[in-house]
Enzyme design. Sequence first.
Site, short mmCIF file in Angstrom:
data_model
loop_
_atom_site.label_atom_id
_atom_site.label_comp_id
_atom_site.label_asym_id
_atom_site.label_seq_id
_atom_site.Cartn_x
_atom_site.Cartn_y
_atom_site.Cartn_z
N TYR A 157 0.84 -1.21 0.00
CA TYR A 157 0.00 0.00 0.00
C TYR A 157 0.87 1.26 0.00
CZ TYR A 157 -3.77 3.06 1.87
OH TYR A 157 -4.70 4.04 2.08
N LYS A 161 0.92 4.05 -2.93
CA LYS A 161 0.53 5.42 -2.59
C LYS A 161 1.68 6.41 -2.83
CE LYS A 161 -3.77 4.79 -1.34
NZ LYS A 161 -4.87 5.35 -2.16
P1 NAP Z 1 -13.51 2.60 1.70
O1 NAP Z 1 -14.47 3.09 2.68
O2 NAP Z 1 -12.99 1.20 1.80
O3 NAP Z 1 -14.09 2.86 0.22
C1 NAP Z 1 -13.35 2.46 -0.90
C2 NAP Z 1 -14.08 2.89 -2.14
O4 NAP Z 1 -13.31 2.45 -3.28
C3 NAP Z 1 -15.45 2.29 -2.25
O5 NAP Z 1 -16.32 3.24 -2.85
C4 NAP Z 1 -15.23 1.12 -3.20
O6 NAP Z 1 -16.40 0.84 -3.93
C5 NAP Z 1 -14.17 1.68 -4.13
N1 NAP Z 1 -13.37 0.68 -4.83
C6 NAP Z 1 -12.55 -0.24 -4.28
N2 NAP Z 1 -11.98 -0.97 -5.23
C7 NAP Z 1 -12.44 -0.51 -6.42
C8 NAP Z 1 -12.22 -0.85 -7.77
N3 NAP Z 1 -11.38 -1.86 -8.12
N4 NAP Z 1 -12.85 -0.15 -8.75
C9 NAP Z 1 -13.70 0.85 -8.42
N5 NAP Z 1 -13.95 1.23 -7.16
C10 NAP Z 1 -13.33 0.55 -6.16
O7 NAP Z 1 -12.18 3.51 1.68
P2 NAP Z 1 -11.91 5.00 2.25
O8 NAP Z 1 -11.40 4.85 3.63
O9 NAP Z 1 -13.05 5.88 1.94
O10 NAP Z 1 -10.63 5.38 1.36
C11 NAP Z 1 -10.73 6.11 0.15
C12 NAP Z 1 -9.33 6.43 -0.34
O11 NAP Z 1 -8.61 7.13 0.66
C13 NAP Z 1 -8.50 5.19 -0.66
O12 NAP Z 1 -7.69 5.42 -1.79
C14 NAP Z 1 -7.65 5.02 0.58
O13 NAP Z 1 -6.45 4.34 0.30
C15 NAP Z 1 -7.41 6.47 0.95
N6 NAP Z 1 -7.08 6.66 2.36
C16 NAP Z 1 -7.94 6.33 3.36
C17 NAP Z 1 -7.58 6.54 4.67
C18 NAP Z 1 -8.48 6.24 5.84
O14 NAP Z 1 -8.04 6.39 6.99
N7 NAP Z 1 -9.72 5.82 5.62
C19 NAP Z 1 -6.31 7.06 4.98
C20 NAP Z 1 -5.45 7.37 3.94
C21 NAP Z 1 -5.83 7.17 2.64
P3 NAP Z 1 -17.15 -0.60 -4.00
O15 NAP Z 1 -16.56 -1.48 -2.94
O16 NAP Z 1 -18.59 -0.24 -3.77
O17 NAP Z 1 -16.86 -1.06 -5.39
#
Ligand code: NAP
Length: 254
Positions: A157, A161
Amino acid sequence: MSTGPLAGRVALVTGASRGIGRAIAARLAADGADVAVVARSVEALAASRAEIEAAGRRCFPLALDVADGAAVTEAVKRLVAEAGRLDIVVNNAGVTRDGLLMRMSDEDWDAVMAIDLKGVFLVCRAAARALAKSPAGRIVNISSIVGMIGNAGQSNYAAAKAGLFGFTRSLAKELAGRKVTANVICPGFIETDMTAVLPEAMKQQSLGQIPLGRFGAGADIAALTAFLCSDAAGYVTGTVIPVDGGLAIGGFGG
Ligand code: NAP
């Protein structure tokens, strides 16, 4: 007639069915943009669509896997034909497949690279021509603080990233002549489904390392995304900006 800083713009947000992506999609719609939302099924996008339409904006739900190049190309082409333009791309879809190096499988490495890094390339490549035609094209790639500081158990990851930093800065240079900006946001610990699965002890340990003393919300990431997409940020490109409550600068000296 739409009003707001993004009135008349068309945005595409990947991973918009929940979490950070859904918050970003809702915020861009509140700021006046029509929004195409991407997830792997249309059903998963129903709530996001309802929020966008409640803001009085058009929503284009797109069911696709961002790692599928042919599907991405086709979906972006259809969107531009239907919406008439594309001004903003927010690459937010991402997954984790955590594991310590000695136990990490090829599949876990490849899955994260395919979605978190190659998926961003595929969407940007498909959208570049339309963005170049926009008077204010915008690319915002959602990375992670883990790409900056690393994290045990997340080498795949972190690599994906961090890859977004070089990729995005290259796009910033390549597309600058077309007035397209490209920036990276690095969220810290944001409360979503992705972090809900972490053990409570790990959450409390993370909380202790956040100077602002709280976990982030999707709205915190959406606020900076909206700014980077606005005309006010027209001179901001190639940047990597943490939104992490101070997590990357460390805890309280202990
Ligand atoms: P999440 O709640 O797990 O949501 C992930 C989203 O990505 C969902 O809408 C999912 O949709 C979609 N997705 C996953 N794989 C996909 C694919 N192959 N094609 C199309 N859509 C896909 O994640 P989040 O926490 O909101 O994170 C969003 C972004 O922020 C990510 O890039 C993550 O790495 C980054 N981030 C998050 C955090 C944190 O603390 N949460 C911290 C740093 C960075 P479906 O499952 O409905 O297809």
